[in-house]
Design a protein around this motif. Structure first.
Motif, PDB file in Angstrom:
ATOM      1  N   ALA A   1       0.790  -1.336  -0.069  1.00 20.32           N
ATOM      2  CA  ALA A   1       0.257  -0.035  -0.228  1.00 20.32           C
ATOM      3  C   ALA A   1       1.052   1.100   0.074  1.00 20.32           C
TER       4      ALA A   1
ATOM      5  N   THR B   1       1.969   4.030   1.761  1.00 12.10           N
ATOM      6  CA  THR B   1       2.186   4.638   2.829  1.00 12.10           C
ATOM      7  C   THR B   1       2.060   6.169   3.204  1.00 12.10           C
TER       8      THR B   1
ATOM      9  N   SER C   1       2.361  -1.587   4.667  1.00 12.64           N
ATOM     10  CA  SER C   1       0.921  -2.054   4.796  1.00 12.64           C
ATOM     11  C   SER C   1       0.520  -1.558   6.392  1.00 12.64           C
TER      12      SER C   1
ATOM     13  N   THR D   1     -12.362   5.849   2.374  1.00 13.44           N
ATOM     14  CA  THR D   1     -11.566   4.954   2.236  1.00 13.44           C
ATOM     15  C   THR D   1     -12.331   4.509   0.852  1.00 13.44           C
TER      16      THR D   1
ATOM     17  N   ASN E   1     -10.680  -1.949  -2.350  1.00 13.08           N
ATOM     18  CA  ASN E   1      -8.995  -0.900  -2.860  1.00 13.08           C
ATOM     19  C   ASN E   1      -9.259   0.348  -2.055  1.00 13.08           C
TER      20      ASN E   1
ATOM     21  N   THR F   1      -5.661   5.931  -0.176  1.00 12.85           N
ATOM     22  CA  THR F   1      -4.789   6.316   1.577  1.00 12.85           C
ATOM     23  C   THR F   1      -3.854   7.925   1.603  1.00 12.85           C
TER      24      THR F   1
ATOM     25  N   GLU G   1      -4.009   1.830  -1.776  1.00 12.46           N
ATOM     26  CA  GLU G   1      -3.470   0.454  -1.207  1.00 12.46           C
ATOM     27  C   GLU G   1      -3.235  -0.899  -2.330  1.00 12.46           C
TER      28      GLU G   1
END
Length: 735
Positions: free
Chosen positions: A354, A356, A374, A623, A651, A654, A670
């Motif tokens: 993912a 981040t 992750s 999200t 999916n 983020t 992600e």
């Protein structure tokens, strides 16, 4: 004797009566007369000065006022010669043409004197030195003869004074005749020549002019060096005949080169290769550039430029949209806007990771870094740090792999090649993009005070007192740590510990145990260096200071779930924004404990970011795969744009970041993809110009714009308070 007689004869002739010499006056009488003269002169001078003087004016003199007389006229003296020519042309023998001369000699010579010094070693110098030597030898003999004569004359004078006064004219005439005869007989002594001083420094003034040698051309022909043509079409595939397949020339060349390298590795199988495989197992993988052969590394720069050209041709329509496309349909959308998808950045090795963290480079506005890891506790593995550029969306510029997942990153503002990174295992590291290595230049360890929980955010700060670079980190272990780069190691200092109030527990043997808050995000004030905000998993936001390690300046009961992001406004010094998994985005004034604006986005908010071009524009991602863009100056209640960015199920988006220069945002999800989108004109509206008035721009205008909105929010509260006071006062008045 004869010399003395001659002197007396001369004295007799010079007297007034011809016989006796005049006696000199005494010294006292002379001095007395001089004093009288001086006193009379001084007296006359005093009378002249005491007398009134009449000023005589010339007839043509100007009559000036007092102000004109006091006026000062400044004249600047320069070293430039006004008579020096400015357009001198000289013949250049090198280029065989007349060329103007840029420099002009400004020096004016007022006096010059040519020297007449001669070199000692020359013939003339030797002759003069021999002459001077002979003259010096003769000089002592002549001087001795003169001294003896002078002694004799003094003896005669003493005897002549003792004689009687009767010896006068007869003897005088006789002695005069004898002296004249003696003078005629004896030759006069030779006069000494003045001795010239020798040149102590032995300088020479010479000038000569040499003839310019005629230019000659010389050339030789050598055998041409062997060379090979390395060329192919820039496109990946070239069209062939209808009966043949397409030829992938560039691709095939790279495949053949890789196959040759693999065959040579299989044949040789040296120890170095086994060691490399072991390093790969440990996670120390070398970058693609290090694995290439020497021949390819020599042309790596040319290959990179060629790759960018191919990509620019491939994605030409996207590049045209990025540069020139403006959505004309915004005029009919009633202040709403859209996001136009541009490039999509993806890498094969990051498909299961993912996104981040995302951060733009402060110097190169097309370059951005992406951290991969992750958020799932059960699916932790390796992480990667990639740097992409919008000039080449097909492959990253830099690739770094790590044993633990990367959770956050930040570029240094003054040194854009330094990247600070926080890992899931609690470590922090600093990567140097200038060094050709895949390992970080600095990395923390258990000995150097690493965090015990994942590091959620890192931020570079100003250098410390010793001019050492330093950055801050926040983690779930409740510690905010300052890391200083000293020589080859990271030195840590705990700035503050997030203690939760009212959560003290009774431990064994009566010990009081206090639980620490879990920090999830933080941000430092743009102007006040010591002030920063910290968001926690409990939903609180702490206003902290670097100066106090055990006390908070203020606590905001902000959200009901974890605070995912907190950020100060880039223009207004009092305003900050926060987002949370409780579906809300809130805008705060740090002097007031209640939020100014609250927005419910119907899904957990992953990230929020202020725009760099306006104080009232911000964007948030949720999200459910949507991006929301707000402009408070246009609509205070709803988003101007709510657009689905990720279409696939399972999916989530983020992170989001605005480009500091271009009207572009980048969004990570992600699945490891990063999508770039262009803001339509309605989302970056600039106030229209009025006739005869210029549109004001700058931070002051942006601050005033946001202040106006905050005052509108505050006014109803103050009016409501007044009305409540009035209603409370009415029953008392009636009674």
């Amino acid at each position: 004797m004869p010399a003395k007689a001659g002197d007396r004869h001369r004295q007799g002739q010079s007297g007034p009566s011809g016989g006796k010499a005049v006696q000199p006056r005494p010294a006292k009488a002379l001095s007395k007369k001089r004093d009288e003269d001086v006193s009379t002169e001084a007296g006359e001078g005093v009378d002249e000065w005491a007398a009134a003087k009449t000023l005589v004016k010339p007839p043509d003199q100007l009559e000036l006022t007092e102000a004109e007389l006091k006026e000062e006229f400044t004249r600047i003296l320069t070293a430039n010669n006004p008579h020096a020519p400015q357009n001198i042309v000289r013949y250049s023998f090198k280029e065989r043409a007349y060329k103007p001369i840029n420099y002009v000699d400004q020096m004016a010579i007022h006096f010059s004197l040519n020297g007449n010094m001669i070199l000692k070693d020359s013939d003339e110098g030797r002759r003069q030195s021999i002459k001077l030597g002979t003259a010096a030898e003769k000089a002592p003999i002549e001087t001795s003869a003169v001294t003896s004569e002078e002694a004799k004359i003094k003896d005669e004078e003493s005897t002549g004074d003792t004689q009687a006064a009767g010896e006068e004219e007869a003897e005088g005439s006789g002695t005069a005749e004898v002296a004249e005869a003696a003078e005629a007989e004896e030759p006069p002594p030779p006069r000494m020549k003045e001795q010239k001083l020798a040149n102590q420094f032995n300088f020479i003034e010479r000038a000569s002019r040499t003839l310019n040698n005629p230019m000659r051309e010389r050339a030789c022909q050598s055998e041409p060096t062997p060379c090979k043509n390395f060329s192919a079409t820039a496109n990946q595939c070239t069209t062939g005949t209808p009966g043949r397949k397409y030829k992938w020339e560039i691709y095939d060349a790279y495949v053949e080169e890789l196959q040759k390298m693999e065959r040579s590795k299989e044949k040789e199988k040296p120890k170095a290769q086994t060691a490399k495989r072991e390093e790969e197992k440990r996670g120390r993988k070398l970058t693609s550039l290090e694995l290439q052969s020497d021949d390819i590394t020599k042309i790596s720069k040319a290959a990179k430029i060629m790759e960018r050209m191919v990509n620019q041709n491939t994605f030409d329509d996207i590049a045209q949209d990025f540069k020139y496309f403006e959505d004309a349909s915004d005029e009919y959308r009633d202040q709403e806007g859209t996001l136009l998808p541009l490039w999509k950045f993806q890498y094969d090795k990051t498909k299961r990771l993912a996104v981040t963290a995302i951060s733009w480079n402060p110097k190169y506005k097309d370059l951005f870094a992406v951290g991969y890891g992750s958020y799932d506790f059960m699916k932790q593995g390796q992480g990667m740090l990639l740097l992409y550029t919008m000039k080449n969306p097909s492959f990253p510029e830099y690739v770094f792999s790590s044993e633990s997942g990367i959770m956050c990153l930040d570029f240094h503002n003054d040194y854009p090649y330094l990247v600070a990174v926080g890992f899931y295992d609690g470590n922090v590291a600093v990567y140097n993009l200038k060094k050709a290595t895949s390992q970080p230049s600095y990395k923390s360890s258990a000995k150097s005070g690493k965090h015990t929980e994942p590091v959620w955010q890192v931020k570079w700060q100003k250098d410390d007192m010793d001019n050492n670079l330093n950055f801050f980190s926040v983690s779930s272990d409740g510690r905010i740590v300052s890391w200083t780069l000293v020589k080859n190691e990271l030195v840590h200092t705990d700035v503050i510990k997030l203690s939760v109030e009212g959560t003290t527990m009774q431990g064994p043997q009566g010990l009081q145990l206090q639980t620490l808050g879990c920090g999830t995000s933080f941000d430092f004030h743009k102007k006040i260096d010591y002030l920063f905000l910290v968001g926690t998993e409990e939903g609180k936001i702490y206003k902290c200071s670097k100066c106090y390690s055990s006390q908070f300046l203020d606590v905001f009961e902000a959200h009901h779930m974890a605070v995912d992001s907190v950020s100060w406004n880039p223009y207004h010094l009092k305003v900050f924004i926060s987002c949370s998994s409780d579906w809300t985005v809130k805008i705060w004034d740090h002097t007031i404990k209640t939020p100014m604006f609250i927005y419910d986005l119907n899904s957990a908010v992953g990230d929020v970011a202020w725009s760099p071009y306006s104080s009232t524009v911000f964007a948030a991602v949720t999200t459910d795969g949507k991006a929301h863009v707000f402009d408070l100056s246009i609509n205070k209640y709803e988003a101007l744009c709510t657009q689905l960015v990720v279409a696939k199920k399972k999916n989530k988006i983020t992170h989001i970041q605005f480009n500091p220069v271009y009207p572009v945002v980048i969004i990570g999800d992600e699945r490891g993809h990063v999508t770039s989108l262009k803001l339509s004109p309605n989302l970056r509206r600039i106030p229209k110009e009025k006739k005869g008035q210029e549109v004001k721009k700058g931070p002051e205008v942006e601050i005033a714009k946001l202040d106006k909105l905050l005052n509108l929010v505050r006014e109803p509260e103050s009016k409501a308070g007044k009305r409540a006071g009035e209603t409370m006062a009415l029953p008392g008045a009636a009674s």
